[in-house]
Every structure is written in structure tokens, then in C-alpha cells.
Scaffold this active site. Structure first.
Site, PDB file in Angstrom:
ATOM      1  N   ASP A 238       0.880  -1.169   0.000  1.00 43.11           N
ATOM      2  CA  ASP A 238       0.000   0.000   0.000  1.00 43.11           C
ATOM      3  C   ASP A 238       0.922   1.225   0.000  1.00 43.11           C
ATOM      4  OD1 ASP A 238      -2.287   1.572   0.418  1.00 43.11           O
ATOM      5  OD2 ASP A 238      -1.908   1.617   2.562  1.00 43.11           O
ATOM      6  N   LYS A 239       0.400   2.412  -0.351  1.00 37.98           N
ATOM      7  CA  LYS A 239       1.269   3.589  -0.343  1.00 37.98           C
ATOM      8  C   LYS A 239       1.105   4.416   0.931  1.00 37.98           C
ATOM      9  CE  LYS A 239       0.073   7.400  -2.296  1.00 37.98           C
ATOM     10  NZ  LYS A 239       0.170   8.395  -1.212  1.00 37.98           N
ATOM     11  N   PHE A 403     -12.219  19.777  -6.861  1.00 32.38           N
ATOM     12  CA  PHE A 403     -11.248  18.963  -7.605  1.00 32.38           C
ATOM     13  C   PHE A 403     -11.927  17.666  -8.062  1.00 32.38           C
ATOM     14  CE2 PHE A 403      -8.026  15.774  -8.110  1.00 32.38           C
ATOM     15  CZ  PHE A 403      -6.947  16.446  -8.632  1.00 32.38           C
ATOM     16  N   LYS A 408      -8.651  17.537 -12.803  1.00 32.61           N
ATOM     17  CA  LYS A 408      -7.335  17.646 -12.149  1.00 32.61           C
ATOM     18  C   LYS A 408      -7.037  19.065 -11.658  1.00 32.61           C
ATOM     19  CE  LYS A 408      -4.935  13.877 -14.521  1.00 32.61           C
ATOM     20  NZ  LYS A 408      -6.043  13.374 -15.321  1.00 32.61           N
ATOM     21  N   LYS A 427      -6.116  26.333  -8.908  1.00 38.00           N
ATOM     22  CA  LYS A 427      -4.859  25.590  -8.752  1.00 38.00           C
ATOM     23  C   LYS A 427      -5.089  24.163  -9.212  1.00 38.00           C
ATOM     24  CE  LYS A 427      -5.267  23.772  -4.120  1.00 38.00           C
ATOM     25  NZ  LYS A 427      -5.435  24.213  -2.779  1.00 38.00           N
ATOM     26  N   LYS A 624      -7.567  -4.792  -4.940  1.00 37.50           N
ATOM     27  CA  LYS A 624      -6.245  -5.148  -4.414  1.00 37.50           C
ATOM     28  C   LYS A 624      -6.165  -6.659  -4.211  1.00 37.50           C
ATOM     29  CE  LYS A 624      -5.238  -0.838  -1.928  1.00 37.50           C
ATOM     30  NZ  LYS A 624      -4.756  -0.282  -0.672  1.00 37.50           N
ATOM     31  N   ASP A 644      -1.434  -1.010   5.946  1.00 33.28           N
ATOM     32  CA  ASP A 644      -1.621  -0.541   7.323  1.00 33.28           C
ATOM     33  C   ASP A 644      -3.052  -0.135   7.639  1.00 33.28           C
ATOM     34  OD1 ASP A 644      -1.102   2.977   7.442  1.00 33.28           O
ATOM     35  OD2 ASP A 644      -1.628   1.777   5.723  1.00 33.28           O
ATOM     36  N   ASN A 647      -8.539  -0.817   4.601  1.00 32.66           N
ATOM     37  CA  ASN A 647      -8.748  -1.096   3.175  1.00 32.66           C
ATOM     38  C   ASN A 647      -7.724  -2.082   2.620  1.00 32.66           C
ATOM     39  OD1 ASN A 647      -6.760   0.918   3.593  1.00 32.66           O
ATOM     40  ND2 ASN A 647      -6.833   1.411   1.437  1.00 32.66           N
TER      41      ASN A 647
END
Length: 917
Positions: A238-239, A403, A408, A427, A624, A644, A647
Site C-alpha cells: 500500500d502507499k 477537484f 485535475k 490551482k 487489491k 496498514d 482497506n
């Protein structure tokens, strides 16, 4: 409600003093914040909005008296979308409102601020969180499966041997009875004690992992698969929270001509302070109709702006263009003091925390606070900023364009209440913003530079609007929002009419800090031949950014970003484009992945497996897990998942080996995993050292236990064949039991302390790990070598005993059994690669047990217990003849093996020996 009213009134009075201008409300009515970390792994708060027609009811109780119904779509797995309508029938005409994802609170999310009254739509198995979890399976290690195969082979050997014996007897008399007697005599071929030894060994490995001081806090939650850690080929990580700490820090502000880094922030602070004090002094100097200096500049763009005013504009744009809400913790005071505490709580800095749907935005607003411009309050229609001198500026929010992953970018139109200027701030990602802003020559290059440093970049721009321009825009925008067909396209088209020739203000760089030692750990894993896939629920840009900064993708590698595909044809074209690239990392989003797997599953997995690294972004929890099972089916290799958050649980349970990290997102992953660690870097030692040892030791232990059974069965076979294939046992019951337990148990089990490489060596040369994944420590080849050794030794021991003891034949049992025990102890010594003091103790303990039992159990050492003279006298054992003959047989059975081992070490040493020398 009453309490809210009192709070409201107090706030009103307080702001009246501060602003000396009237306005009615400050709290965000009809909205609340929720935390979704257990559902999608993102730790930031999300803003959810109530159905607006229910907000117009006079009192709370009226909710229950209205006649209304909700129409919702059928239960589905996607947690990022929802479609429904709310219809109120008792009003005239009936009110219809569309419901979207921002009106929903999924199960497993937490209401972080505010109170909510809701209608339950999905329950039980229909909730998104349950639909995204999978049933856990029982995990069986690859080593156990391999040992099972060998045990089946041994069983066939047992049956074959018994049949051969009966055949050589010539099927005389009741041959089937003899067949069963032989089956029982040779039953020691089947290693019954193997499971016991292995399970005890696994418990020892688990204990060693938990006691390792280099990886504190490690918990082993399963005792069945420690060997899997030594054979992994794919690591799926995972990130957020696993590779990164999920803490954003503002690192760089670039204005085109000048760039500010962490060490020059104080310059920005002084510029901001100066520009605001200058404005105040001007405003105080003549009240008649002075315009602040920036008004003059905006009407005359030809004048080159000073650095100070450009910094001021940039900081102001950053502090206004976002979706952040300041939240104030009420300080716990004594009851009598609460009023004062509440009265001054609003603008006190230490009480303020920021909440937003993206941690990047929070980092930006926290940074503007550090340079002097602070966001103090915000609701749906207004925003207040505090300048360095403590003055409060009010802005009215006219429009907000949130957003989205398609656009984007995000935009906001605000009116400055002191000057009535209307400004459109925007932005977004550089790809989305570069066509919108005025021509410049630095944006693309600087974005590339920041991305290489692993910073997440945002381009900030603005456009001043006149009142007429804004009114025209608003009427078109409202019209577009009411249209029933292609609503989103029409709205986007109207907004795009504003997004032209915007003034580029600055480029910001925010860093998502990586966990400690992530880069060296990923480097080590890559050198160990482990392929790393990053599966994250985060945005594509962010995922790519982290993949670069964590060196998941090395600097020299290209990255192939897989385009959004929706149907079979597009997927086919995109796969072909990807096939033409060599040695490049793949980045793909969850939706495109779903399409590819639907039509071209085999081709896609085959291509992806050749990539050095793969990043999947916007993945749902089920996706995943699905990727894990695909890898298992297509490659047949061992997979490991590490995460962690809640999910990641499905992925952790689906993998052959699941590792959970105790992180900010709670303990759900670490409780569902097989191994729980504190930090990502601990995985290096867990695999290189503990995984290696567990696999090597279990392989040696398993084969030795099999050898132990085979050797005694060989002796029985030789004995029977010499005595005309009689089905008579060679050793009495207690000797057979003692052989597998008290005489050889300790030395054989002490193999769980053996190690072929020192831990420091294994960490220094991760390439050693590659050999393990080939599974050469336990294979049919090694098994056959052990079988041949057993047959050779069993034959030597038995024939030796029969040849040397022609005269005192009754002593055959004593001689052969003693030689057998000595051979076993010497074989353990031969197998050991690194001696441990406990191993030596075990060897001598077993020898001691045997020697002392010779004295007590002498009646067992004859062939017939009843025959006279079979009782063994201790005097015979102590004779020199007995000792030299036993020694001779043992030497003949073991010496050749020692010689062979020595020669093999010299001629073709294994890779770890070359390093050790």
C-alpha cells in the site's frame, strides 16, 4: 440546538467586535466531516452535505412529520460513487433533489465533527464495506505442500517394499498376513514425528522473530507459515501510511524568476509582513478613496511587479483557493470558566486544526499560517483571514469548483469585502493548468525538477473579474446546472469559458514524507529479486510521484502511464502500445485495470509481470485482493501483501503471506495479518534473515526426520532378507520408540538453531535471497540424495554387524543399534553449518542417555527375549572388541559422506560460502 444557538450568538457578538461589520452565521450548517480511513485508507476528513430541502425545516422534530421517500441505486462495490433522488411529496409542487456521493456516509466511516440524522439505505451484506471484504482462507505454506508430496512418495515406497518382500517369499502360506506384517515392520518409513518436529520448529522461529532486537514490536500471529517469508517473489504494498508517513510538508515556492526553499521561508514572511503594513498605512493615510497598491497594478499589467507584491499575491492565492475548514477544539476548563474559554477560543492559534479532503491542502494552509497569513474561519459562503498585524480580512465565496480526477484542478471565485474586487483563483496539476495560464517559459521545466525530487506540484493562477463578467458567468452557470442532459459537460464548458489566459502566480511543491529507510529497503528487496507492486487508493499523480521519490522506479527507468480505457478496442490498442516498451514501469488506474482484466486478463498479467515495478492507483479494497489472486494463479509464485489500513485487509488475507503495519490508520491491518511490524523498513530483516533461516532450517529438519525413518527401515529390510524373508522385528518396541524420541530427538531438533549465513551477511548481500525462491533446499533431487544416503548407511550398518559378529551372533542387536545411534549423531553434526552451544549439549545429552540406558535396558538388546544367553551382560559392552567393532562400522558408514561433503565444498561451493570466505 439550543446549545448551537447560544454558540451562534456568542460567535456573532465576537465577530461583530472584531470585524465591526454585520453578518449572520459562521458555522457550517447542513454539513459534517467524516473519516474514511477504514474504507479507502485516506486519513484526511471528507466534507459531507445534507439534503438542502430538509435544512429549511423550522425544527428538528419536523423531519419526522414530512412525507418523503429516497430512491437509491442497487448495492454495488464502488465506494466513490452513488446515485439517488430525494422526493418530498407533501409540498406543492413536490420537491425533487438529486443525491450524490457527497450526501452519503458509508458504514465503517466515522463522523468526525458535527451531528447527523440520516436514513439507512444499505444494511448488512449490502453495505459498501462488507461488499469490499473477502472471506479469509486458511493459509498453507509451500514447504508443507512439498513435504506432503514427499510423504506420499514414501508411502508408495513402503507398499512397494512390502510387496517385493512377499513376492521374494514366494507367496507361501497366508501371504496377505505376511504382507501386513511387513507393512507394520517398515512403517517407520512414514515420518510420523515430522509434523510434530516442524510445528515445534515453527513456534521457535516465531519466538525468534518476536525477540529480535533489530525489529522491535514484531508480532507473529500465525505459526503455520514462517517459511513463506523466505520464498517471496512478489511484494504488493500500500502507499499511504506504509511507504509514506502521510504527513505533508510544504517544501518549495517557485515564482518563475525566484525560488524559495525550506531555508528561505523567513524572507517570504518579511515580504508578507511588509506588504500588509504598507497597505494598512496607505489605508490609514487617506480614507477618502484610496485603493490598495495592487488595484493599480492589476489595471496596468505592463508594469513589472516587484518581488514583494508577487509573493504577496501568491500567498494570498494559496490561502484562498482550497477546500480547508479550520476547526477549533474547545478547551476543557473548569465549569465556571467555560464561558471565557469559549469566548476566546475562536481565533487562538494553539486550538486550531485544519480539516480538508486532501492532506496537501492542509499543508499549504499551514504554511501560509507560518508566513503570517492565517485562515481563521470558513463556512459555505465566506472566509476570514488574519494578517500578520492581527487585522481580519473577509472574503465572500461566490462559487467553488471542486477537484475531480477528470479536471485535475479546483477553482474558487471570491469577493474581497473591503474592496469589492472579484477574483477567480485556480490551482491544479501542471498538465491541466499549462494550457490555461498565459505563455511562460519556466513552468514545465520547474515542474519536472520538482517531480524528480519527489515533490507533489500544484500550479496556482488567478484572474480578476469585473462585476459584469461575473454576472454573465453566473447566469450561464446556473442554467447549465439545471439542464437534464449532459449536465456535467455543459457545466464544464461554462467553467472553461473563464479558464483562459489566467495569470500564473506560482508553483508549489509539497512533500509527502517517506517512512524511515524506505529507499534502502526497497533497493534491498529489488536486489533480492522481489518484484514490488504498489496498490493505492490515491490519485495517479501522487502515486507516480511517490513511486519516483521512494525509488520504487529507478531514475533511469521510463514510466508508462496506461491511458484511461473504457472498452475492449481501447484496451487492445493500449496493451499493444505497452507491449512495444521495454524495461519500463507501469502506472495504471483501477478503472482501466478492470477493463483490461475483463477482456485480456492473461495478456495483461503476462506483460505486467515483466515490468520491474507496477503502480496501480485508485484501487478499491477488492481490486487489491483480486490482483493478488491473479498473480498467484498466473505465476504460481509466492506473494506477500503489506498494508496498514482497513482497506488493505482483503489484500493481506488473499496473499500467501500478509504483513500488517501498526500505523495511523489503526490496528485493523496488523490484526488481520500473519505478521505485524512497526515500520516498513523492518520487512528487510524479516525476509532476508528470518525468512531465509526458517526455510533453510525447516527444509533440513524435514529431510533429516525422513532420513531417520528410512535408515532403520533399510536395516529391517536387510535383516529380513538375510533371514529368508522372515517378518520378524529386528528391534523390540522400546528401542524403536526410544530411537525416534529420547536418543535422537534433541540433536535433530537442534537443527532449528542452524544458520548458513550470518544475519549481517544476509542483509549485506540480498542477492543470496534469489537462490531461495528456486526452492532448491527441498526438492525431489535433495530428497533422493537423502534416500540414497539412508540405503547406503542402513545396508553398511546391518551387513557390518552381521559380518563382524559371526561368533557372538546374539549381540547383533546391541552392536547395530549402538552404531545406528552414533551414525545419526554424526550425521546431525555433518548437516550443521554453524555450531551453536545448545547443539553440542544436545549431542552429548543424547549420547549420555543412550549409554546409561544400555545398563538398564539390557534385556531389550537380544533377539529373542526368552532365549537364554540373550540377556546382555554389561561386561560384554565394556570389552575392547565391542568398542572397536562398533567404531569400525560407524566410520565406514559416515566417513565417505564426510569426504564427499568436503570435496563438494571445495569443488562447487554454494554462493554463501564464497562470501563467507
Amino acid at each position: 440546538m439550543t446549545r448551537e444557538a447560544i454558540d451562534e450568538f456568542r460567535r456573532f457578538q465576537r465577530d461583530k467586535e472584531v470585524n465591526s461589520q454585520l453578518y449572520s452565521k459562521l458555522t457550517v450548517r447542513g454539513s459534517c466531516f467524516i473519516r474514511t480511513d477504514q474504507l479507502d485508507g485516506e486519513t484526511d476528513w471528507k466534507l459531507k452535505v445534507a439534503v438542502s430541502c430538509t435544512q429549511r425545516l423550522p425544527a428538528l422534530g419536523d423531519l419526522f412529520s414530512i412525507s418523503a421517500y429516497v430512491y437509491a441505486q442497487k448495492p454495488q462495490m464502488d465506494i466513490h460513487s452513488f446515485e439517488g433522488t430525494f422526493t418530498r411529496e407533501d409540498s406543492d409542487p413536490p420537491v425533487h433533489e438529486s443525491l450524490s456521493i457527497e450526501n452519503t456516509l458509508w458504514a465503517s466511516t466515522v463522523v468526525a465533527s458535527g451531528t447527523v440524522i440520516g436514513v439507512v439505505i444499505y444494511t448488512g451484506k449490502e453495505t459498501r464495506s462488507v461488499m469490499n471484504t473477502s472471506n479469509p482462507k486458511n493459509k498453507v505454506g509451500l514447504l508443507d505442500l512439498e513435504l506432503n508430496r514427499l510423504t506420499k512418495a514414501l508411502f508408495l515406497a513402503l507398499v512397494a517394499l512390502s510387496v517385493v518382500m512377499v513376492t521374494l517369499q514366494g507367496f507361501v502360506g497366508p501371504w496377505y498376513r505376511n504382507l501386513f506384517r511387513f507393512l507394520l515392520l517398515f512403517s517407520y518409513i512414514i515420518p510420523i514425528s515430522l509434523r510434530v518436529n516442524l510445528d515445534m520448529g515453527k513456534a521457535v522461529y516465531g519466538w525468534m522473530m518476536m525477540k529480535d532486537e533489530n525489529i522491535p514490536g514484531t508480532v507473529v500471529r500465525t505459526s503455520t507459515i514462517p517459511e513463506e517469508l523466505g520464498r517471496l517473489v512478489y511484494l504488493l504494498t500500500d502507499k499511504t501510511g506504509t511507504l509514506t508517513q502521510n504527513e505533508m510538508v510544504f517544501k518549495r515556492l517557485h515564482l518563475g524568476t525566484v525560488s524559495y526553499g525550506a531555508d528561505t521561508m523567513d524572507e517570504i514572511q518579511s515580504h508578507v509582513r511588509d506588504s500588509y503594513s504598507q497597505m494598512q498605512s496607505q489605508a490609514g493615510g487617506n480614507n477618502t478613496g484610496s485603493t490598495p497598491p495592487r488595484k493599480a497594478q492589476s489595471s496596468a499589467p505592463k508594469v513589472r511587479k516587484s518581488v514583494s507584491s508577487r509573493i504577496h499575491e501568491a500567498v494570498k492565492a494559496i490561502v484562498l483557493c482550497h477546500n480547508v475548514t479550520p476547526v477549533y477544539e474547545s478547551r476543557a476548563g473548569v465549569t465556571g470558566e467555560t464561558e471565557f474559554a469559549e469566548a476566546d477560543q475562536d481565533f487562538s492559534d494553539e486550538n486550531r486544526t485544519y480539516q480538508a479532503s486532501s492532506p496537501d491542502e492542509v499543508a499549504l494552509v499551514q504554511w501560509t499560517e507560518s508566513v503570517g497569513l492565517t485562515l481563521v474561519s470558513r463556512d459555505l459562503t465566506s472566509m476570514q483571514l488574519k494578517t500578520p498585524s492581527g487585522q481580519v480580512l473577509s472574503f465572500c465565496i461566490l462559487q467553488l469548483f471542486p477537484f475531480t480526477s477528470e479536471s485535475k484542478r479546483m477553482g474558487i471565485i471570491v469577493r474581497d469585502e473591503s474592496t469589492a474586487e472579484i477574483t477567480f483563483y485556480m490551482k491544479g496539476a501542471d498538465v491541466a493548468m499549462s494550457p490555461i495560464v498565459q505563455y511562460n517559459d519556466w513552468l514545465e521545466e520547474e515542474c519536472g525538477n520538482m517531480a524528480r525530487e519527489g515533490l507533489r506540484t500544484l500550479v496556482v493562477a488567478k484572474k480578476a473579474l469585473t462585476e459584469e463578467q461575473y454576472q454573465d458567468f453566473e447566469s450561464r452557470y446556473t442554467q447549465a446546472k439545471l439542464s437534464m442532459h449532459d449536465r456535467s459537460l455543459k457545466v464544464a464548458a461554462v467553467v472553461e469559458s473563464l479558464e483562459r489566459e489566467m495569470e500564473l502566480l506560482c508553483l508549489t511543491g509539497v512533500e509527502d514524507q517517506l517512512q524511515a529507510d524506505v529507499r534502502p529497503t526497497l533497493e534491498m528487496l529489488r536486489n533480492a529479486g522481489i518484484k514490488i507492486w504498489m496498490l493505492t487508493g490515491d490519485k495517479l499523480e501522487t502515486a507516480t510521484c511517490i513511486a519516483k521519490s521512494s525509488h520504487l522506479v529507478s531514475r533511469t527507468q521510463d514510466i508508462h502511464i496506461f491511458r484511461q480505457v473504457t472498452n475492449r478496442g481501447e484496451a487492445h490498442l493500449e496493451l499493444n502500445a505497452f507491449r512495444r516498451k521495454h524495461d519500463c514501469a507501469l502506472v495504471i488506474s483501477g478503472d482501466s485495470l478492470e477493463v483490461c482484466l475483463k477482456y485480456y486478463e492473461h495478456e495483461f498479467v503476462e506483460l505486467a509481470c515483466q515490468c520491474p515495478a507496477v503502480v496501480c492507483c485508485r484501487c478499491s479494497p477488492t481490486q487489491k485482493a483480486h490482483i493478488v489472486t491473479l498473480l498467484q494463479q498466473h505465476t504460481g509464485r509466492r506473494t506477500c501483501a503489506i498494508g496498514d489500513g482497513g482497506n488493505d485487509v482483503s489484500m493481506i488475507q488473499a496473499a500467501d503471506c500478509g504483513i500488517g503495519i501498526e500505523g495511523k490508520e489503526g490496528k485493523q491491518a496488523s490484526l488481520a495479518a500473519d505478521f505485524s511490524i512497526r515500520q516498513f523498513r523492518h520487512i528487510g530483516r524479516l525476509l532476508m534473515v528470518h525468512g531465509r533461516n526458517s526455510y533453510k532450517r525447516s527444509a533440513a529438519l524435514g529431510q533429516f526426520v525422513m532420513h531417520r525413518g528410512l535408515i532403520i527401515s533399510t536395516m529391517q529390510a536387510v535383516f529380513s532378507s538375510v533371514f529368508y524373508f522372515a517378518s520378524v522385528p529386528l528391534y523390540q518396541g522400546f528401542l524403536m520408540v526410544g530411537y525416534a524420541t529420547i536418543y535422537t530427538m534433541f540433536p535433530v531438533f537442534s537443527l532449528v538453531l542452524d544458520q548458513d549465513v550470518k544475519p549481517e551477511m544476509a542483509m549485506l548481500y540480498p542477492e543470496l535471497y534469489k537462490d531461495l525462491t528456486k526452492g532448491r533446499s527441498l526438492s525431489f533431487k535433495t530428497f533422493l540424495i537423502w534416500v540414497l544416503i539412508s540405503i547406503y548407511q542402513g545396508g553398511i550398518l546391518m551387513y557390518g554387524a552381521l559380518v563382524l559378529f559371526e561368533s557372538e551372533f546374539v549381540h547383533v542387536v546391541a552392536i547395530s543399534f549402538t552404531a545406528l545411534i552414533l551414525t545419526e549423531l554424526l550425521m546431525v553434526a555433518l548437516t550443521v553449518r554453524t555450531w551453536h552451544w545448545l547443539m553440542v549439549v544436545a549431542e552429548f545429552l543424547s549420547l549420555g542417555c543412550y549409554v546409561s540406558s544400555l545398563a538398564f535396558l539390557n534385556e531389550y538388546f537380544g533377539i529373542g527375549r526368552v532365549s537364554f544367553g540373550a540377556f546382555l551382560d554389561v561386561a560384554f559392552i565394556t570389552t575392547v572388541a565391542f568398542l572397536w567393532k562398533v567404531s569400525a562400522i560407524t566410520v565406514v558408514s559416515c566417513l565417505p559422506l564426510y569426504v564427499l561433503k568436503y570435496l563438494r565444498r571445495k569443488l562447487s561451493p554454494p554462493s554463501y560460502c564464497k562470501l563467507a570466505s
